[in-house]
Design a protein around this motif. Structure first.
Motif, PDB file in Angstrom:
ATOM      1  N   VAL A  15       1.030  -1.141  -0.057  1.00 33.90           N
ATOM      2  CA  VAL A  15      -0.033  -0.114   0.181  1.00 33.90           C
ATOM      3  C   VAL A  15       0.737   1.128  -0.081  1.00 33.90           C
ATOM      4  CG1 VAL A  15      -1.740   1.467   1.187  1.00 33.90           C
ATOM      5  CG2 VAL A  15      -2.165  -1.043   0.891  1.00 33.90           C
ATOM      6  N   VAL A  16       1.985   0.978   0.498  1.00 26.71           N
ATOM      7  CA  VAL A  16       3.286   2.510   1.057  1.00 26.71           C
ATOM      8  C   VAL A  16       3.730   2.328  -0.535  1.00 26.71           C
ATOM      9  CG1 VAL A  16       5.147   3.125   2.307  1.00 26.71           C
ATOM     10  CG2 VAL A  16       3.313   2.368   3.199  1.00 26.71           C
ATOM     11  N   ARG A  17       4.096   1.094  -1.341  1.00 30.20           N
ATOM     12  CA  ARG A  17       4.928   1.509  -2.287  1.00 30.20           C
ATOM     13  C   ARG A  17       3.880   1.807  -3.494  1.00 30.20           C
ATOM     14  NH1 ARG A  17       6.271  -3.792  -1.415  1.00 30.20           N
ATOM     15  NH2 ARG A  17       5.252  -4.910  -2.864  1.00 30.20           N
ATOM     16  N   SER A  18       2.779   1.963  -3.261  1.00 28.15           N
ATOM     17  CA  SER A  18       1.991   2.641  -4.343  1.00 28.15           C
ATOM     18  C   SER A  18       1.369   3.441  -4.149  1.00 28.15           C
ATOM     19  CB  SER A  18      -0.216   1.218  -4.280  1.00 28.15           C
ATOM     20  OG  SER A  18       0.475   0.364  -5.204  1.00 28.15           O
ATOM     21  N   GLY A  19       0.978   3.896  -3.057  1.00 31.22           N
ATOM     22  CA  GLY A  19       1.142   5.232  -2.741  1.00 31.22           C
ATOM     23  C   GLY A  19       2.443   6.435  -3.254  1.00 31.22           C
ATOM     24  N   LEU A  20       3.151   5.542  -2.757  1.00 33.00           N
ATOM     25  CA  LEU A  20       4.087   6.983  -2.937  1.00 33.00           C
ATOM     26  C   LEU A  20       4.502   7.090  -4.078  1.00 33.00           C
ATOM     27  CD1 LEU A  20       7.042   5.201  -0.375  1.00 33.00           C
ATOM     28  CD2 LEU A  20       6.117   7.471  -0.681  1.00 33.00           C
ATOM     29  N   THR A  21       4.077   5.780  -5.377  1.00 37.39           N
ATOM     30  CA  THR A  21       4.162   6.024  -6.996  1.00 37.39           C
ATOM     31  C   THR A  21       3.670   6.850  -7.412  1.00 37.39           C
ATOM     32  OG1 THR A  21       4.497   3.926  -6.447  1.00 37.39           O
ATOM     33  CG2 THR A  21       3.773   4.462  -8.592  1.00 37.39           C
ATOM     34  N   ARG A  22       1.942   6.896  -6.996  1.00 40.22           N
ATOM     35  CA  ARG A  22       0.700   7.747  -7.184  1.00 40.22           C
ATOM     36  C   ARG A  22       1.425   9.478  -6.944  1.00 40.22           C
ATOM     37  NH1 ARG A  22      -2.635   4.352  -5.435  1.00 40.22           N
ATOM     38  NH2 ARG A  22      -2.898   5.503  -3.389  1.00 40.22           N
ATOM     39  N   LEU A  23       2.476   9.721  -5.559  1.00 37.26           N
ATOM     40  CA  LEU A  23       2.667  10.556  -4.799  1.00 37.26           C
ATOM     41  C   LEU A  23       3.757  11.722  -5.850  1.00 37.26           C
ATOM     42  CD1 LEU A  23       2.866  13.437  -3.060  1.00 37.26           C
ATOM     43  CD2 LEU A  23       4.541  11.992  -2.282  1.00 37.26           C
ATOM     44  N   LEU A  24       4.653  10.389  -5.906  1.00 34.42           N
ATOM     45  CA  LEU A  24       5.805  11.433  -6.889  1.00 34.42           C
ATOM     46  C   LEU A  24       5.234  10.846  -8.465  1.00 34.42           C
ATOM     47  CD1 LEU A  24       8.708   8.731  -5.606  1.00 34.42           C
ATOM     48  CD2 LEU A  24       8.210  10.853  -4.880  1.00 34.42           C
ATOM     49  N   GLU A  25       4.930   9.986  -9.012  1.00 34.33           N
ATOM     50  CA  GLU A  25       4.689  10.483 -10.212  1.00 34.33           C
ATOM     51  C   GLU A  25       3.333  11.457 -10.993  1.00 34.33           C
ATOM     52  OE1 GLU A  25       3.689   6.469 -12.055  1.00 34.33           O
ATOM     53  OE2 GLU A  25       6.113   6.980 -12.255  1.00 34.33           O
ATOM     54  N   GLN A  26       3.062  12.321  -9.751  1.00 32.74           N
ATOM     55  CA  GLN A  26       1.748  12.975 -10.067  1.00 32.74           C
ATOM     56  C   GLN A  26       2.702  14.413 -10.243  1.00 32.74           C
ATOM     57  OE1 GLN A  26       0.178  14.041  -6.210  1.00 32.74           O
ATOM     58  NE2 GLN A  26      -1.827  12.495  -6.944  1.00 32.74           N
ATOM     59  N   ASN A  27       4.068  14.655 -10.127  1.00 28.97           N
ATOM     60  CA  ASN A  27       4.956  15.283 -11.008  1.00 28.97           C
ATOM     61  C   ASN A  27       5.235  15.283 -11.980  1.00 28.97           C
ATOM     62  OD1 ASN A  27       5.432  16.369  -7.749  1.00 28.97           O
ATOM     63  ND2 ASN A  27       5.660  14.712  -7.021  1.00 28.97           N
ATOM     64  N   SER A  28       5.491  15.727 -12.461  1.00 22.19           N
ATOM     65  CA  SER A  28       5.926  15.380 -14.165  1.00 22.19           C
ATOM     66  C   SER A  28       7.778  15.317 -14.394  1.00 22.19           C
ATOM     67  CB  SER A  28       5.039  16.851 -14.709  1.00 22.19           C
ATOM     68  OG  SER A  28       6.100  18.309 -14.674  1.00 22.19           O
ATOM     69  N   ASP A  29       8.419  15.604 -12.993  1.00 24.87           N
ATOM     70  CA  ASP A  29       9.853  15.037 -13.634  1.00 24.87           C
ATOM     71  C   ASP A  29      10.122  14.351 -12.799  1.00 24.87           C
ATOM     72  OD1 ASP A  29       9.316  16.310 -11.337  1.00 24.87           O
ATOM     73  OD2 ASP A  29      11.260  17.884 -10.860  1.00 24.87           O
ATOM     74  N   MET A  30       9.011  13.032 -11.836  1.00 27.55           N
ATOM     75  CA  MET A  30       9.720  12.184 -11.594  1.00 27.55           C
ATOM     76  C   MET A  30       8.646  10.781 -12.388  1.00 27.55           C
ATOM     77  SD  MET A  30       9.636  13.114  -7.230  1.00 27.55           S
ATOM     78  CE  MET A  30      10.042  15.148  -7.412  1.00 27.55           C
ATOM     79  N   ILE A  31       9.560  10.110 -11.883  1.00 29.81           N
ATOM     80  CA  ILE A  31       9.306   7.790 -12.632  1.00 29.81           C
ATOM     81  C   ILE A  31       9.695   7.270 -12.090  1.00 29.81           C
ATOM     82  CG2 ILE A  31      10.595   8.474 -14.480  1.00 29.81           C
ATOM     83  CD1 ILE A  31       8.908   6.977 -15.989  1.00 29.81           C
ATOM     84  N   VAL A  32       8.588   6.537 -11.500  1.00 33.82           N
ATOM     85  CA  VAL A  32       8.972   5.145 -10.456  1.00 33.82           C
ATOM     86  C   VAL A  32       9.620   4.336 -11.510  1.00 33.82           C
ATOM     87  CG1 VAL A  32       8.658   3.507  -8.935  1.00 33.82           C
ATOM     88  CG2 VAL A  32       7.856   5.811  -8.807  1.00 33.82           C
ATOM     89  N   ILE A  33      10.621   3.724 -12.030  1.00 30.03           N
ATOM     90  CA  ILE A  33      11.555   2.796 -12.456  1.00 30.03           C
ATOM     91  C   ILE A  33      11.290   1.293 -12.619  1.00 30.03           C
ATOM     92  CG2 ILE A  33      12.676   3.857 -14.318  1.00 30.03           C
ATOM     93  CD1 ILE A  33      14.947   3.125 -12.952  1.00 30.03           C
ATOM     94  N   GLY A  34      10.813   1.051 -10.390  1.00 27.44           N
ATOM     95  CA  GLY A  34      11.080   0.612 -10.053  1.00 27.44           C
ATOM     96  C   GLY A  34      10.831   0.473  -7.978  1.00 27.44           C
TER      97      GLY A  34
END
Length: 214
Positions: A15-34
């Protein structure tokens, strides 16, 4: 547009990993790659993907975040790692930064703290939230009061596991080191902290917030 900051996440809760992915990828300068669920996986995925920034939980089953941090920095000294933790206690922040982390963010803090930490780390700048920075500053002024400051990162991790009731065998398996090595760390910890029994060790760990009160 400038290139996105590639981020690897390490946390044992999906749940934390999913939440962090959403949080970070709301920013156009970030992408979660793993995403990794423990320290061993974080180490392996880091070597495979070489992200710009690794965001890693301090406490995970198996190899914890501090040990994974130590190993990754040992192999890739320029790795940019932000520790993300439920521990608001300064001992963890100080140990993380001393081991080479670029930032330390409390999970209870504003979400913006993590975003700022990732951006700062990506350009080689360290980050501590205002609240944590103040705590660390106050802690540093009275550092003589906290004997855990005398421990190395590896000793601190062994100390934390001992305080949680882990046996020498458990710790050897967790950290992938020999029983004799763990016993040597145990002796060093007792000497540095001036403690003689497991009960004293647990009391000291609770007193300085290394483990919570039962």
């Amino acid at each position: 547009m400038s290139q996105s900051i590639s981020v690897l996440l390490a946390d044992d809760h999906v749940v934390v990993r999913s939440g962090l992915t959403r949080l970070l990828e709301q920013n156009s300068d970030m992408i979660v790659i793993g995403k990794a669920e423990n320290g061993e996986q974080a180490y392996r995925l880091y070597s495979e993907s070489m992200p710009d920034v690794l965001v890693m939980d301090v406490s995970m089953p198996g190899m914890g975040g501090l040990e994974a941090l130590r190993r990754i920095i040992g192999r890739w000294p320029d790795a940019k790692i932000v520790m993300y933790s439920m521990h608001e206690n300064t001992s963890y922040a100080i140990q993380s930064m001393a081991a080479g982390a670029m930032g330390y963010v409390a999970k209870s803090g504003p979400t913006n703290d993590l975003i700022n930490a990732v951006r700062q780390a990506s350009i080689g700048e360290s980050f501590l939230s205002t609240d944590m920075a103040q705590k660390v500053a106050l802690h540093s002024e009275s550092s003589d009061d906290d004997p855990t400051r005398r421990l190395t990162t590896r000793e601190f991790e062994v100390f934390r596991l001992l305080a949680k009731g882990k046996t020498v065998e458990d710790i050897a398996s967790h950290l992938d080191i020999g029983h004799k090595t763990v016993a040597n760390y145990q002796t060093s910890i007792k000497q540095k902290l001036a403690i003689n029994s497991p009960v004293e060790l647990v009391r000291l760990a609770i007193r300085y917030g290394v483990i919570p009160k039962a």
